[in-house]
Design a protein around this motif. Structure first.
Motif, PDB file in Angstrom:
ATOM      1  N   UNK A  33       0.866  -1.178   0.000  1.00 28.53           N
ATOM      2  CA  UNK A  33       0.000   0.000   0.000  1.00 28.53           C
ATOM      3  C   UNK A  33       0.899   1.224   0.000  1.00 28.53           C
ATOM      4  N   UNK A  34       0.583   2.194  -0.829  1.00 28.43           N
ATOM      5  CA  UNK A  34       1.426   3.379  -0.975  1.00 28.43           C
ATOM      6  C   UNK A  34       0.681   4.639  -0.586  1.00 28.43           C
ATOM      7  N   UNK A  35       1.428   5.596  -0.064  1.00 27.22           N
ATOM      8  CA  UNK A  35       0.888   6.945   0.046  1.00 27.22           C
ATOM      9  C   UNK A  35       0.999   7.611  -1.321  1.00 27.22           C
ATOM     10  N   UNK A  36       0.327   8.725  -1.483  1.00 29.62           N
ATOM     11  CA  UNK A  36       0.519   9.530  -2.688  1.00 29.62           C
ATOM     12  C   UNK A  36       1.896  10.182  -2.585  1.00 29.62           C
ATOM     13  N   UNK A  37       2.766  10.008  -3.583  1.00 26.76           N
ATOM     14  CA  UNK A  37       4.080  10.641  -3.500  1.00 26.76           C
ATOM     15  C   UNK A  37       3.964  12.163  -3.513  1.00 26.76           C
ATOM     16  N   UNK A  38       4.860  12.812  -2.788  1.00 21.86           N
ATOM     17  CA  UNK A  38       4.890  14.279  -2.776  1.00 21.86           C
ATOM     18  C   UNK A  38       6.224  14.744  -3.357  1.00 21.86           C
ATOM     19  N   UNK A  39       6.216  15.944  -3.943  1.00 19.87           N
ATOM     20  CA  UNK A  39       7.376  16.431  -4.694  1.00 19.87           C
ATOM     21  C   UNK A  39       7.755  17.837  -4.269  1.00 19.87           C
ATOM     22  N   UNK A  40       9.046  18.163  -4.456  1.00 18.93           N
ATOM     23  CA  UNK A  40       9.455  19.550  -4.307  1.00 18.93           C
ATOM     24  C   UNK A  40       8.984  20.334  -5.530  1.00 18.93           C
ATOM     25  N   UNK A  41       9.217  21.641  -5.549  1.00 16.39           N
ATOM     26  CA  UNK A  41       8.674  22.474  -6.619  1.00 16.39           C
ATOM     27  C   UNK A  41       9.202  22.110  -7.994  1.00 16.39           C
ATOM     28  N   UNK A  42      10.465  21.743  -8.075  1.00 12.56           N
ATOM     29  CA  UNK A  42      11.074  21.441  -9.370  1.00 12.56           C
ATOM     30  C   UNK A  42      10.920  19.975  -9.778  1.00 12.56           C
ATOM     31  N   UNK A  43      10.210  19.199  -8.939  1.00  7.06           N
ATOM     32  CA  UNK A  43       9.977  17.768  -9.214  1.00  7.06           C
ATOM     33  C   UNK A  43      11.288  16.990  -9.330  1.00  7.06           C
ATOM     34  N   UNK A  44      12.240  17.335  -8.467  1.00  7.33           N
ATOM     35  CA  UNK A  44      13.507  16.612  -8.442  1.00  7.33           C
ATOM     36  C   UNK A  44      13.692  15.839  -7.136  1.00  7.33           C
ATOM     37  N   UNK A  45      12.778  16.003  -6.208  1.00  5.98           N
ATOM     38  CA  UNK A  45      12.759  15.247  -4.952  1.00  5.98           C
ATOM     39  C   UNK A  45      11.368  14.670  -4.779  1.00  5.98           C
TER      40      UNK A  45
END
Length: 218
Positions: free
Chosen positions: A167-179
């Protein structure tokens, strides 16, 4: 005396009304709970999709499809697909703590706030049509295991679905989508499970494992 009897009768009727109304509320709540539970357990994926909020966002599915694209995913054998429960899991307090612990060279203060603003405590439905080589399992799928004659859950699970589930959480990202940060719960047997929060970095256009916080293991 007549006034006293009249007031007593009035109070008695009020009490009956309050009790009856209370029973009515309990009945309505119980019926609603039964329908919700029944629909949750017995609904097909398509039925769930009509009533539940579906996770959207191209970057979410691109990220998952990349990190899950490995040699264990055999396109012509569904038993070897990655098994993913159809609902996301909520983000937890340890995930928030991990964001704070990341070095500023990886995530600065502004991006830490951006990550925290994406924290979601609701469960949402994965869009199975946007996941590659994943078998998205519903509660009704797992119900089939309980219908078996014997009580060896994991043996029956493997017969029906192959290897373990996650089961996964929804992934979260930094503003530039590099993390990207994702929380994962995996289970493959009674004493073969874990929960981790994993951080990925995008390097040269590819998502690479950076660090992980193990929450529990069995």
């Amino acid at each position: 005396m007549k006034i006293f009897k009249k007031n007593k009768r009035k109070n008695h009727l009020i009490n009956i009304f309050i009790i009856s109304f209370g029973f009515f509320i309990i009945l309505v709540f119980t019926n609603h709970l039964y329908k919700f539970t029944h629909n949750y357990i017995y609904s097909t994926y398509d039925e769930l999709k009509l009533t539940r909020e579906v996770i959207s966002g191209n970057e979410i599915y691109e990220f998952l499809n990349e990190i899950y694209l490995d040699s264990d995913s055999i396109e012509n054998d569904s038993l070897k697909f990655r098994k993913l429960m159809c609902f996301s899991i909520p983000h937890s307090e340890p995930l928030i703590n991990l964001i704070d612990e990341l070095p500023d060279s990886i995530v600065d203060i502004e991006n830490k706030m951006h990550l925290k603003n994406q924290i979601c405590t609701k469960t949402k439905l994965w869009d199975k049509d946007r996941l590659k080589n994943c078998w998205v399992l519903t509660p009704s799928d797992l119900k089939k295991i309980e219908e078996k004659d014997d009580d060896n859950y994991w043996e029956n699970y493997r017969k029906l679905f192959g290897s373990g589930k996650s089961s996964n959480s929804i992934p979260i990202f930094n503003k530039s989508k590099t993390v990207a940060i994702i929380q994962i719960v995996g289970q493959g047997d009674y004493l073969l499970g874990f929960e981790s929060i994993i951080v990925y970095l995008k390097i040269n256009g590819k998502w690479k494992y950076y660090t992980e916080k193990l929450l529990w293991i069995s």
